[in-house]
Structure formats: structure tokens, C-alpha cells
Design a protein around this motif. Structure first.
Motif, mmCIF file in Angstrom:
data_model
loop_
_atom_site.group_PDB
_atom_site.id
_atom_site.type_symbol
_atom_site.label_atom_id
_atom_site.label_comp_id
_atom_site.label_asym_id
_atom_site.label_seq_id
_atom_site.Cartn_x
_atom_site.Cartn_y
_atom_site.Cartn_z
ATOM 1 N N LEU A 41 35.941 26.702 7.477
ATOM 2 C CA LEU A 41 36.680 26.546 8.731
ATOM 3 C C LEU A 41 38.169 26.828 8.543
ATOM 4 C CD1 LEU A 41 35.068 23.552 10.665
ATOM 5 C CD2 LEU A 41 34.724 25.994 10.932
ATOM 6 N N LYS A 42 38.709 26.369 7.443
ATOM 7 C CA LYS A 42 40.136 26.614 7.207
ATOM 8 C C LYS A 42 40.409 28.133 7.157
ATOM 9 C CE LYS A 42 44.103 25.391 4.372
ATOM 10 N NZ LYS A 42 44.751 26.608 4.883
ATOM 11 N N TYR A 43 39.539 28.833 6.434
ATOM 12 C CA TYR A 43 39.708 30.283 6.325
ATOM 13 C C TYR A 43 39.593 30.953 7.700
ATOM 14 C CZ TYR A 43 39.017 35.077 4.625
ATOM 15 O OH TYR A 43 39.125 36.417 4.386
ATOM 16 N N CYS A 44 38.599 30.530 8.461
ATOM 17 C CA CYS A 44 38.409 31.110 9.800
ATOM 18 C C CYS A 44 39.613 30.818 10.688
ATOM 19 C CB CYS A 44 37.142 30.556 10.444
ATOM 20 S SG CYS A 44 35.639 31.117 9.634
ATOM 21 N N ASN A 45 40.107 29.598 10.581
ATOM 22 C CA ASN A 45 41.259 29.199 11.385
ATOM 23 C C ASN A 45 42.481 30.038 11.013
ATOM 24 O OD1 ASN A 45 41.769 27.241 13.449
ATOM 25 N ND2 ASN A 45 43.181 26.200 12.055
ATOM 26 N N ASP A 46 42.686 30.173 9.730
ATOM 27 C CA ASP A 46 43.851 30.938 9.255
ATOM 28 C C ASP A 46 43.743 32.416 9.620
ATOM 29 O OD1 ASP A 46 44.760 28.600 8.188
ATOM 30 O OD2 ASP A 46 44.250 29.074 6.104
ATOM 31 N N ASN A 47 42.507 32.917 9.695
ATOM 32 C CA ASN A 47 42.304 34.353 9.930
ATOM 33 C C ASN A 47 41.832 34.683 11.348
ATOM 34 O OD1 ASN A 47 42.658 35.866 7.160
ATOM 35 N ND2 ASN A 47 41.658 33.909 6.724
ATOM 36 N N MET A 48 41.910 33.672 12.235
ATOM 37 C CA MET A 48 41.520 33.878 13.640
ATOM 38 C C MET A 48 40.108 34.450 13.779
ATOM 39 S SD MET A 48 43.594 32.649 15.812
ATOM 40 C CE MET A 48 43.282 33.398 17.389
ATOM 41 N N LEU A 49 39.196 33.880 13.027
ATOM 42 C CA LEU A 49 37.798 34.296 13.154
ATOM 43 C C LEU A 49 37.064 33.269 13.997
ATOM 44 C CD1 LEU A 49 37.162 35.302 9.421
ATOM 45 C CD2 LEU A 49 37.358 36.873 11.377
ATOM 46 N N ALA A 50 36.423 33.713 15.054
ATOM 47 C CA ALA A 50 35.692 32.792 15.930
ATOM 48 C C ALA A 50 34.378 32.364 15.274
ATOM 49 C CB ALA A 50 35.405 33.454 17.268
ATOM 50 N N VAL A 51 33.988 31.113 15.480
ATOM 51 C CA VAL A 51 32.734 30.620 14.901
ATOM 52 C C VAL A 51 31.939 29.854 15.963
ATOM 53 C CG1 VAL A 51 33.906 30.280 12.684
ATOM 54 C CG2 VAL A 51 33.468 28.307 14.163
ATOM 55 N N VAL A 52 30.647 29.701 15.704
ATOM 56 C CA VAL A 52 29.823 28.807 16.515
ATOM 57 C C VAL A 52 28.985 27.951 15.553
ATOM 58 C CG1 VAL A 52 28.068 30.614 16.840
ATOM 59 C CG2 VAL A 52 28.057 28.624 18.325
ATOM 60 N N VAL A 59 34.291 18.032 10.149
ATOM 61 C CA VAL A 59 35.373 18.901 9.701
ATOM 62 C C VAL A 59 36.068 19.480 10.932
ATOM 63 C CG1 VAL A 59 36.000 20.919 8.330
ATOM 64 C CG2 VAL A 59 34.076 19.492 7.617
ATOM 65 N N LEU A 60 37.373 19.299 10.984
ATOM 66 C CA LEU A 60 38.151 19.813 12.107
ATOM 67 C C LEU A 60 38.380 21.317 11.932
ATOM 68 C CD1 LEU A 60 40.839 16.998 12.560
ATOM 69 C CD2 LEU A 60 38.596 17.238 13.642
ATOM 70 N N PRO A 61 38.730 21.993 13.011
ATOM 71 C CA PRO A 61 38.970 23.434 12.939
ATOM 72 C C PRO A 61 39.897 23.854 11.800
ATOM 73 C CG PRO A 61 38.940 22.754 15.220
ATOM 74 C CD PRO A 61 38.783 21.506 14.401
ATOM 75 N N ASP A 62 40.895 23.043 11.485
ATOM 76 C CA ASP A 62 41.837 23.445 10.424
ATOM 77 C C ASP A 62 41.329 23.080 9.030
ATOM 78 O OD1 ASP A 62 42.166 20.736 10.211
ATOM 79 O OD2 ASP A 62 44.309 20.715 10.692
ATOM 80 N N GLY A 63 40.114 22.550 8.950
ATOM 81 C CA GLY A 63 39.545 22.230 7.650
ATOM 82 C C GLY A 63 39.677 20.762 7.248
ATOM 83 N N THR A 64 40.429 19.997 8.023
ATOM 84 C CA THR A 64 40.572 18.565 7.731
ATOM 85 C C THR A 64 39.206 17.876 7.776
ATOM 86 O OG1 THR A 64 42.745 18.517 8.765
ATOM 87 C CG2 THR A 64 41.642 16.393 8.494
ATOM 88 N N ILE A 65 38.916 17.084 6.737
ATOM 89 C CA ILE A 65 37.661 16.342 6.732
ATOM 90 C C ILE A 65 37.897 14.956 7.323
ATOM 91 C CG2 ILE A 65 35.858 15.325 5.288
ATOM 92 C CD1 ILE A 65 36.287 17.662 3.332
ATOM 93 N N VAL A 66 37.210 14.677 8.408
ATOM 94 C CA VAL A 66 37.269 13.359 9.034
ATOM 95 C C VAL A 66 36.223 12.500 8.342
ATOM 96 C CG1 VAL A 66 36.975 12.084 11.194
ATOM 97 C CG2 VAL A 66 37.937 14.392 11.232
ATOM 98 N N ASP A 67 36.690 11.589 7.498
ATOM 99 C CA ASP A 67 35.773 10.801 6.686
ATOM 100 C C ASP A 67 35.650 9.412 7.298
ATOM 101 O OD1 ASP A 67 34.281 9.602 4.793
ATOM 102 O OD2 ASP A 67 35.868 9.485 3.283
ATOM 103 N N ASP A 68 34.713 9.280 8.196
ATOM 104 C CA ASP A 68 34.572 8.021 8.938
ATOM 105 C C ASP A 68 33.116 7.568 8.898
ATOM 106 O OD1 ASP A 68 35.234 5.901 10.547
ATOM 107 O OD2 ASP A 68 35.204 7.029 12.427
ATOM 108 N N LEU A 69 32.556 7.609 7.680
ATOM 109 C CA LEU A 69 31.128 7.296 7.530
ATOM 110 C C LEU A 69 30.889 5.808 7.292
ATOM 111 C CD1 LEU A 69 29.295 10.095 5.533
ATOM 112 C CD2 LEU A 69 28.930 9.360 7.876
ATOM 113 N N SER A 70 31.425 4.993 8.150
ATOM 114 C CA SER A 70 31.255 3.539 8.009
ATOM 115 C C SER A 70 29.791 3.151 8.136
ATOM 116 C CB SER A 70 32.056 2.828 9.097
ATOM 117 O OG SER A 70 31.696 1.480 9.174
ATOM 118 N N LYS A 71 29.394 2.150 7.339
ATOM 119 C CA LYS A 71 28.024 1.636 7.477
ATOM 120 C C LYS A 71 28.038 0.292 8.189
ATOM 121 C CE LYS A 71 27.037 3.471 2.921
ATOM 122 N NZ LYS A 71 26.662 3.075 1.555
#
Lengths: 554, 554
Positions: free
Chosen positions: A139-150, A252-264
Motif C-alpha cells: 500500500l505504501k508503494y501504491c500510495n507513493d506511486n499513485m497506483l489505484a488498488v481494490v 493497513v491504512l492507504p499510506d502503509g500505517t499499520i493500525v494495530d488494535d487487535l484487543s482481545k
């Protein structure tokens, strides 16, 4: 494909006799009956139509069917250099399906089209990252290079949200399919997004637990996709929505940030509950890579009853009685109209569970911890609805096979609807009193426009209604012989306007996708839409995934 | 204040006799017993201590107790001009308590201090808007004029989040207290934020429904505050969290924008589910003015049992058995340690429900649709835990009065804890296996520091543990004779570090408020905190409500 004689089932039949002094339960006779679900694929239901009876045909490109949707020119075109990067990053050969540097049309095709065969994209690159870190780097690479994803999970969605329109890169999470942990005391499960729902549920069954969500597509859909689309399904009535059951999310956010919220933890009130934003966001602000979820204990006893009813008024009465009499063990209350059961009957050729035909049918499921108690409650309920002439006829399943068979008449509907060709599907919430009126009104409209009939010249085969009555959630489906713009024009915006007038929702459990992107205004105010845009812009300022979702909210 | 002879109760007693061949239920003898809850205020529980036995005393100003908290100088000071605006806007005299242009110290005092008498602000202005539009105009004006505000509901919070620290304007929603609508078929309720929980629940009882949340402070707390703090309480085990039950929210953003998302639909997947952000945000990104919520049908039958157990290991075994045997009817599993019951006994002087003393006690509640079935399930469970020597002694309530009485031993704890002076309260989530270790470890620490004892020279009276075992939610409470910095230094960050090591939550159901604002890092990663700041900045760019919540997230 359905062998009629393969399985025969015994159904305990609760017959009703009309006597001068009212109705009573007759001594229960037994009935031989064919199972739909045992003779066709069980996947063919709310989301998957593999092995559908409709002949395969070429799906029209979305870009041709909807020429008003334009590719956003800010996005870059894929080059050899890009593909090289992904190859090196993901390492294994199987993680990259490359139609950019070579011809891979056949391999890519399954990722380009949705199961309804309504939407089809032009992607030439499918990536299958094997870990959250890989998703992040992609995702980070796609974001940096303006590549669209689904983002794509099991690709069982019904609104065209899991396939590309143009040349978006498909990021498929199917390689991330491990159960990470399960706590037998608390029932909290942590698993990869790409786990198949049925696989997870089978695993949980071994531990005496159940996944708090069930839907027809369970054999193919991914739990990450379920959460991303806030799937509702068959057990919502009993176990509630994913917003209540999901304990944590890894995304994972578009810029590659990992949202680590795996609370049990069942309770965790420390700051904003951000994971909620990803539940139902359809992958537009990030890709879910893992979830933790609270799983209830599996019920020891399950009962299923199937009724015929004279009118929608009686269906409502039956629902109220079921809530009152069955209380905490009621786990499903499903509605099916005569047309829907006709179609299932025509396609599967199975013997109907009830003698004669009825305008409406209901399937009621109970699940509880004590079989004896549950049966007693169900009996009391049956006595009541029969004595009060609320239901006209009914059967109760006697074993697991019969339970599956009865469910087949409900879960088999979506697959059978596709028998003649395409289906216009509307998944809506409407106040329960008016729920079925939409089906009548839509049928009348088709009729007036001369679009519905029994012969080939008419595009529409039937207008049917069924759904999760317990959640006020109707599936209005228009089975057609072919997709026809005239039909679509009669349906839209008519259906949406009808719903908006009643403060309903144009998307109860299926999401917006590309199918409803222009219609959100029928269910949400301008203020709410503006606030949603704010969130989209916050997480995806370079107007990132999938398709032109940004414009979806414009 | 508790008249010992006012009410006497009959409790059905399930006694256990230790015989060579194991334990068995003896023929049930009856026991006369005093009710705690019938002789003291029922409000004195998880949130409210009106009529507490502790002598009233002047509460220290928060600004003096915590001099490190500094007033944000960007906020304006209140002037006569501001007050004039609010007077004209809100019209009625009763909507403005004005200590700015005149002396109103006494009238303002109740809004400045929290019920724990731990936090006290310096506000001179209390506003009580009567409608969402008025809240909107108030907030817009405050935003435009850089006036700090603190939203306030029933002011029953336990973390200092509902009172000012400095001169913030208190926006109290108590005048917005109307039930707007209730749908008897679906169970969806729409009501103003300022409705008192118990009032709403009583209204629902008349319709055969129940509010899906219950907590000790129900007689004072507001449903808007419940949602804003994502209150957990006693029924979460059965009905799940507010994130699953709240259907819609009406809220006002700092800039006055009205978020009109009062859906009554159970399913609505049209775009981002923004209402979720306001659930548990503690009023920091907007003020909730109305909610719609799905209410379950009220159970016809309720049973309550109360046990004594030898060890925390046996408590865990009892919990597993309860989940298995009671299944869908289990509605509460509450834990109380010996110290907590000692305190209740000492303060209320009521006769204990069980003979002898036990290291641990549990209260189990079932609620279901069929009294006979429920009793049978409970009996089976009792037989099992007695035969297997899991519980040492137990009683089962025979009627509503006895049910209340038994609950009194659980719900009365917070009030009784305040008998000697202040209480340090920690509301935490910990993996269930280690849940009680925190209490033992904290007690040991107090002991080693020479802070705990029976005489006046020791600041600490007792270290007690109790809570919602079913949710892995412990209330660690340190009852003191006086607030003492030495005690606080021993407790913090020790408690938070202990929890962080076990991936627990430093705030299970009470929220952060001002009490835990600096400790969020023990339960959330830097990434998550950064994402929360983003959201705060999105909705409140001028660093708006309450206190310095912005810095709370710094």
C-alpha cells in the motif's frame, strides 16, 4: 446438476386441521421430501453462485455498461518497473499474477468479475500478500506511486465493491488465512482476514463455540471481508451486529500505517474506538488484515420450523409471537414469499416442504442449551400460532439433515434466482409494517411497464421478496432473462425513493460498492455525507482505493 | 441510617453438606436476612453516592490537587457580554446558573464537583439547553469565542470527566429528558440524552421491554452520558455492548454542526458508521443530544443465586460451568471478594446471606422467557457446582425482594467503600486467569509500604476487588481514610504497568476522563494515540471541549 433422488428426508410434520372449533395440531405424520441444499452447492446463497444453473457467458465490462464512470487520470498506469517491485517484495511466484508484462488474461479473469456477473474490470495485476507487513509495503508503494488498488476477500460481494472497474491492482488477502489464537474461557478468536468463514466456524465448532455471523456465502467469503462490509446475515437476530462482537482489528491504512488494535478484551474504554470506522467502510479507508472477535458458545440444541401463511399481516403476528414465546432461543426468523419458493421449486425440482402453496413462508430457528426446554418452547409457540390461525401449515425438522433441507428453501433462493440470467438485487431496511409493500409495488411497476412475463420477450421473470424479517431487512430481487436498461430505469431511482420516503436504508447489509455509490443520499443527509468525506480525506488524502470511491461520496 | 429491622427477607437456601461421598444439596432451610439495598439508597452503587455514609467535607480543587494541570490560556475568560448572550438564547431563567455577574456559589457547587468528591472545578456558569438546536447555538458561540466547555449528564462518572477543572462552562443536558418514540414491534427507542436511565427502563418495563444496559447509578445517570462513556455495567454479558445496541445518535459538534444520525433501523450499511465514534468519546468530539437504541424484550423470569467459594480458581470453574449450563439465560456473573463483603457488612450491619465467611463470593443472575425452564437449568447448575465442590455454600432468591437484597451485596459495595473517606478506583480489563492477582499484588504493595491498617494512622482501610467477572472486568478499589499522595504514588503507575504487562485495559468501562488522561499509553500504542489525535483535531480544531482533552491525547 441436481439429482432428485440422491437424498430423501424425513420431516416431522405439524399439520393443521381446520375444524369448527379452530385449528389443532394433528398427530404428526411423516413426509418424504427432497433437499435442495444437499443436491446443489451449499455455497449458492446470499453471496456465491458457483455452479449456478445459468449458462456461463461473457460479462460486460463495467466501464462499458456504465460509461459515465470515468477513470481518474491522476492514477498512474502500471509499468514493468512496478511489477518488478511487487515481485521482489512478495517473493513467491504465486503471490503475483502478472498480466502486465505477459498475457495472463485467463488467470486474472476470476479476480476481475464479481459472482453476479454484473461487474467486470480490466485489472492486469493481482497481488496476494502473505502478511500484514507485506500489505503495508504494497500500500505504501501504491500510495507513493499513485497506483489505484481494490482490496478483495472472497469476492462474494453483491454490490461490485470487490472487483476493479479499470486497471486497479487487486490486492487479494486469501493467502492470509491463519487462525492466530483462540481463548477457550473468554471465547475470543484472533484470525487473519483471509480466513474463510466456514473454515473458522468449523474450527470453532470443535471448541464448542460458534462464529457470531452466518451467511449463505460462508463457503467462500472471508471473515475480513465480512467485517469490512459489516455483513449481517442469518444470526444477527440472536448475536447482534459485528460492531458489538468485533473486539479488535488490524488494518493497513492507504499510506502503509499499520493500525494495530487487535484487543482481545470485551471492554476497553481507552480513547476513541477507531476500529469501528473500519467495520462497514468497505475497504475504502484501509485494508483489514486481521480481526479479533467474541464468539458465543455453540448451542447444544437447534430446531427449525417452516410455515405457510396467508398474508403479510399474519407473518407479522407470527413474528411477534415468536419473539414473545421463544424469547432468548429465537435465532432466526426468515421470510420468503410465494414467488421465491416457486423459483426454488422450479430450479431444484425438489418436493416442497408443505402441501399446497401459500402466499408467504417463514423459517424459524431456535438454538439453546437444553434440547428439551427448547422443544417445549417451540411446541407452545406452534400451538399458539395454530390455534390462533396465524399460520396455515407447518413442519418441524427432526434432525440435522432436515434442518439443512429446510434452510435450503431459504438459502437456495439467491442461486435459483440466477437461473434465467441476471438479477437486480436490493438489500434494504424498511420499517417492518411496510416491509413487503415494496415488493408488491415493484411488481406492479414492472407489470405496468410491460416488462414482466412468462415468455422470452419479457426481460423480467419474477419480482420476489425474502429476507431477514427479524431485522426488518428485505431482499427485493428482480430475476431477469437478461440485463436490460429499461428494467433498470424502472427500478432506479424508484426503489430508492420508495425507501427514502419511509426512512429506510438503501443498503441494509450488503454495502454501497459501485452499485449504490450514487444513491447514498437517499439514506443519508448532506451533513452525514460531508462528514464521511472528511473521514475519507483524513485517511486517504491522495484519493486512494478502490475505484473512485472518493467520487462515490461526492 | 440503615434500620436493621425494617425489612426482613426469606431466602431459599441451598445448603451444602460435606459427606464422605461428596457434597449434596440439603433440603432447603429458610433463612431470615436483612437487605442492604432496601435500607440504603439504591443509587449508591457503581456511580452515585448520594446519601453516602461518609461525612460531607470540602472537596479540594482539582487545580490545587494536580497543579501540573494548567489552564489553556488560549481560552477566553467569561464576561458579562457572554452571559447576556446565553440568557437571551436560552430564554428561561432556569436554563442559566450565572455566577459570573452575581454570586451563585451555592447553586453552582453541585455542578463543579463529582460524586466521588475527588474532583472540583471553578465554573461560574452552568447552561441547561432545552433542545438540540440550543446546544448547537451554544456550542457555535463558544467555539467562535474560544470559551471552554464541559458536557455534563447525570454527573455520575468516576474519572472526573463530567466536571470542570478551571472555569469551563458546564453544559448540562438534564432539561432534555423526553422519550421521543418507541416501536413496540422492533423495540427501537428514541430518546433525549438527558433521560435518566431508570426512568427510561421503567417506561420500557411497561411495554415489556428492557434497556440493554444496567448499572448502579441508574437512578441518576443519563442515557446520553451512558452512550458517551460507552458504559458497560451489569447486563453487558447478556445484551452486549452499546456499540452493538445503539442504532443512532444525534450529536452536536464543537462548531455547532448537528449530526443527525438517529436511525431506527437495525441494519444500515450506507457509508461509514460515524455514530460509533461518539460512543465512548466522553464528549470530547461533540455532545450527544439524543440516541436511538435497540431494546430487547424483558425476560419474564429472573433468578439470582449467591455463592461462597474457597479460591479464585473455583470462581473460574464456576464461571465456566455457568456459561455451559445456563447458556443463553445467564445474564450476570459478578465477583466479590471477602474484603468487599466485609465492608458492606460493617457499614450496613445487615446479616450476611451465607453463614460463615468465604474468600470469594459470586452473584449469578439468569433471565429468560420461561420460569420453569430457567429454574430447572439453575438447579442443574447448582447440583453440578455443589457435587463437584466448586462452591462452598449458596442461596437462591425466591422473590423480587430477595433478588434485590442479594444484588444489594454487590451493588452496595461502591457506596460502602466510601464510608471511611475517599476511594481510589481502578476499572480494568485483565485476562480472566490473572484477574484477581492484581488485587493481591496491590494489597501486598500497600502492606509493604506500611500504608494499610485498622487504625487512623494508616491512610488505607482495605484493598478490595469485585466486578463483572463475565466480562473480565475487575474493579480494584482502595478504600482510604483520606486521600494521600503517598498512597497514590504506590498505586500509580504500578497498577497501570501491571495491566500493560498483561495486555489488559486501564479503562474497561469507566473511560479516561481526567483521572487516566496521562496513562492511555499503557493500553494503546503510539500509532493508535496518533490516530486518535487526528480524529480529535478533525472535529475540534480549535481545541475545544472539555478541559484540556487535547493534551490528554498528547
Amino acid at each position: 446438476m441436481a439429482s432428485r433422488s440422491r437424498t430423501s428426508l424425513l420431516l416431522l410434520r405439524a399439520r393443521i386441521s381446520s375444524t369448527p372449533c379452530g385449528r389443532s395440531i394433528r398427530p404428526l405424520a411423516q413426509l418424504r421430501w427432497q433437499s435442495a441444499s444437499s443436491t446443489t452447492t451449499t455455497e449458492g446463497s446470499e453471496g456465491v453462485a458457483k455452479g449456478t444453473t445459468a449458462p456461463p457467458k461473457l460479462v460486460k465490462f463495467t466501464s462499458e455498461a456504465y460509461p459515465e464512470i470515468q477513470r481518474d487520470s491522476r492514477f498512474a498506469k502500471l509499468t514493468e518497473k512496478h511489477v518488478k517491485f511487487f515481485r521482489e517484495l512478495l517473493g513467491t511466484e504465486s503471490a503475483v499474477i502478472d498480466g502486465v508484462t505477459k498475457d495472463a488474461t485467463d488467470d486474472v479473469e476470476a479476480f476481475n468479475s464479481d459472482w453476479m456477473r454484473k461487474y467486470r474490470g480490466h485489472t492486469k495485476l493481482v497481488l496476494k500478500p502473505g502478511s500484514t507487513e507485506e500489505v503495508s509495503k504494497v500500500l505504501k508503494y501504491c500510495n507513493d506511486n499513485m497506483l489505484a488498488v481494490v482490496p478483495q476477500g472472497g469476492n462474494t460481494g453483491l454490490v461490485g465493491g470487490s472487483v476493479p472497474v479499470f486497471d486497479e491492482i487487486v490486492i487479494n488477502v486469501s493467502r492470509m488465512n491463519q487462525i492466530r489464537s483462540f481463548d477457550e474461557v473468554s471465547g475470543s478468536l484472533v484470525a487473519d482476514a483471509g480466513c474463510i468463514l466456514e473454515v473458522v466456524d468449523n474450527y470453532l465448532a470443535e471448541q464448542g463455540y460458534i462464529f457470531p455471523l452466518d451467511l449463505g456465502a460462508k463457503g467462500s467469503c472471508h471473515i475480513g471481508g465480512n467485517v469490512a462490509t459489516n455483513a449481517g446475515g442469518l444470526r444477527l437476530l440472536r448475536y447482534g451486529s459485528l460492531h458489538g462482537n468485533v473486539l479488535g482489528i488490524e488494518a493497513v491504512l492507504p499510506d502503509g500505517t499499520i493500525v494495530d488494535d487487535l484487543s482481545k478484551l470485551r471492554k476497553n474504554n481507552t480513547g476513541y474506538d477507531l476500529k469501528q470506522l473500519f467495520i462497514g467502510a468497505e475497504g475504502t479507508i484501509g485494508i483489514i488484515t486481521g480481526i479479533s472477535i467474541l464468539c458465543p458458545q455453540r448451542s447444544k440444541a437447534t430446531n427449525v420450523a417452516f410455515f405457510g401463511l396467508e398474508s403479510y399481516e399474519k407473518v407479522q403476528l407470527a413474528f411477534r409471537e415468536a419473539k414473545g414465546k421463544l424469547g432468548e432461543i429465537l435465532s432466526a426468523f426468515e421470510l420468503m414469499d410465494a414467488n421465491s419458493q416457486d423459483l426454488v421449486h422450479k430450479v431444484t425440482k425438489n418436493k416442497r416442504p408443505l402441501e399446497g402453496e401459500h402466499p408467504f413462508y417463514c423459517l424459524i430457528e431456535t438454538s439453546g442449551s437444553n434440547a428439551e426446554h427448547d422443544s417445549e418452547k417451540l411446541e407452545k409457540f406452534l400451538e399458539d400460532v395454530m390455534e390462533n390461525e396465524i399460520v396455515s401449515d407447518g413442519v418441524v425438522a427432526q434432525d440435522q439433515t432436515q434442518i439443512k433441507a429446510l434452510w435450503g428453501w431459504r438459502e437456495g433462493i439467491p442461486e435459483c434466482l440466477g437461473h434465467w440470467g441476471g438479477v437486480y438485487k436490493y438489500d434494504v431496511s424498511i420499517p417492518i409494517q411496510e416491509l413487503y409493500d415494496l415488493v408488491d409495488d415493484t411488481r406492479e411497476k414492472m407489470d405496468k411497464a410491460g416488462l414482466i412475463g412468462d415468455t422470452d420477450e419479457y426481460p423480467v421473470v419474477k419480482v420476489v421478496g425474502y429476507g431477514h424479517m427479524g431485522d426488518s431487512n428485505l431482499h427485493l430481487n428482480v430475476a431477469t432473462r437478461r440485463f436490460d436498461k429499461k428494467v433498470e430505469k424502472e427500478l432506479e431511482p424508484f426503489v430508492y425513493e420508495w425507501i427514502a420516503k419511509r426512512n429506510g436504508s438503501i443498503s441494509a447489509e450488503h454495502g454501497l460498492g459501485i452499485a449504490k455509490k450514487n444513491f447514498i443520499g437517499y439514506s443519508r443527509s448532506d451533513t452525514m455525507i460531508a462528514l464521511m468525506k472528511q473521514i475519507k480525506n483524513l485517511y486517504d488524502p491522495v484519493s486512494f482505493p478502490p475505484l473512485d470511491d472518493q467520487s462515490a461520496l461526492d
